[in-house]
Design an enzyme around this catalytic site. Structure first.
Site, short mmCIF file in Angstrom:
data_model
loop_
_atom_site.label_atom_id
_atom_site.label_comp_id
_atom_site.label_asym_id
_atom_site.label_seq_id
_atom_site.Cartn_x
_atom_site.Cartn_y
_atom_site.Cartn_z
N HIS A 129 55.28 0.50 105.27
CA HIS A 129 54.55 0.94 106.47
C HIS A 129 54.86 0.05 107.66
O HIS A 129 55.34 -1.08 107.51
CB HIS A 129 53.04 0.93 106.21
CG HIS A 129 52.57 2.12 105.41
ND1 HIS A 129 52.65 2.16 104.04
CD2 HIS A 129 52.05 3.31 105.81
CE1 HIS A 129 52.17 3.33 103.62
NE2 HIS A 129 51.81 4.05 104.67
N LYS A 181 49.62 -1.85 110.03
CA LYS A 181 48.69 -1.35 108.99
C LYS A 181 47.87 -2.52 108.44
O LYS A 181 48.43 -3.56 108.09
CB LYS A 181 49.48 -0.65 107.88
CG LYS A 181 48.59 -0.02 106.82
CD LYS A 181 49.35 0.92 105.92
CE LYS A 181 48.49 1.48 104.81
NZ LYS A 181 47.31 2.21 105.28
#
Ligand SMILES: NC(=O)c1ccc[n+]([C@@H]2O[C@H](COP(=O)([O-])OP(=O)(O)OC[C@H]3O[C@@H](n4cnc5c(N)ncnc54)[C@H](O)[C@@H]3O)[C@@H](O)[C@H]2O)c1
Length: 247
Positions: free
Chosen positions: A131, A135
């Site tokens: 990600h 995040k």
């Protein structure tokens, strides 16, 4: 015409849901609610979609249940304790419906289903999720859920333990263990949301990969939920599988 209210309407997901609903000829966007707005604006809606914040969603959801409005929840943070709490409210309102969807991406739902189908056929399974650097949680909810379904499928098929001769390892080198499945989290500038499920057997490896490149990827799933939620059995439903014909 299905009347749709959106909670978190000014947010990244909520604003996209508002534009998507507004463009659909069979849906009417009847309320766009964000912080500071009265929930009473949602009265009259057939369905309310919540993309707010884990700290706010339970109050919103309870209000929807008490007013008999079908609620579709995209907001993250629904662990077993929360699901049990929602199920408790629903026993007092047996006609109400709540649909909690941890991932609206059709590709991600299919990735989890494919991993579940394949899991019993391979000796080893590990998950790598990748990600963007912003995040805040690791592993991702989708990776955790994938590990859980792999684990359950292996247990149901009585698949033996995964081979792993690791005797010494630097902390974290083998990833996190979720229900006995190793999950590795990469955080890298430039990424969006990606996941690979690696399944290894005798002389072969199956890789199942999903890439989310844009929030638009969630909108077909949101539309399927908005159109289908009214036809679900009353009570609590988790996941899109049933509405996609995958249950
Ligand atoms: N299920 C999925 O597929 C999926 C996909 C993407 C994001 N999410 C989740 O959806 C949630 C929202 O994500 P985002 O990126 O849109 O966040 P965001 O911060 O951009 O938007 C959240 C919005 O909710 C509003 N809000 C907060 N409390 C509220 C309240 N009490 N009443 C009304 N509005 C309120 C905020 O003002 C903001 O406009 C997060 O929990 C995220 O993890 C889920």
């Amino acid at each position: 015409m299905i009347k749709v209210g959106v909670l978190g309407a000014k947010g990244r997901m909520g604003s996209q849901v508002c534009s998507t609903v507004a463009l659909a000829s069979d849906l009417a966007l009847t309320a766009q609610v964000d912080v500071g707005d009265s929930l009473n604006q949602l009265l009259g809606a057939d369905v309310v979609v919540d993309f707010t914040h884990p700290g706010a969603v339970m109050g919103n959801l309870r209000w929807c249940v008490e007013h008999g409005i079908t609620a579709i929840v995209g907001t993250s943070g629904f662990d077993d304790a929360r699901l049990t709490e929602v199920a408790g409210w629903l026993t007092a309102r047996p006609a109400a419906r709540v649909l909690v969807v941890p991932n609206f991406s059709v590709g991600a739902v299919l990735m989890m289903r494919f991993a579940e189908l394949a899991a019993p056929f391979f000796e080893s399974a590990e998950v790598i999720e990748m990600h963007h650097a912003g995040k805040v949680d690791a592993p991702s909810g989708t990776a955790g859920r994938t590990a859980s379904v792999i684990s359950a499928a292996r247990a149901a098929a009585r698949t033996g333990p995964m081979p792993d001769a690791t005797a010494t390892a630097a902390e974290g080198a083998r990833g996190a263990e979720v229900d006995g499945v190793r999950v590795h989290s990469v955080r890298l500038a430039g990424l969006v949301a990606h996941q690979e499920v690696l399944l290894g057997g005798h002389g072969e490896i199956l890789t199942i990969r999903h890439d989310s490149l844009d929030r638009a990827s969630f909108m077909p799933g949101v539309l399927a939920a908005v159109r289908g939620a009214g036809g679900l059995p009353p009570g609590l439903t988790v996941g899109l599988d049933g509405l996609l014909g995958l249950a």
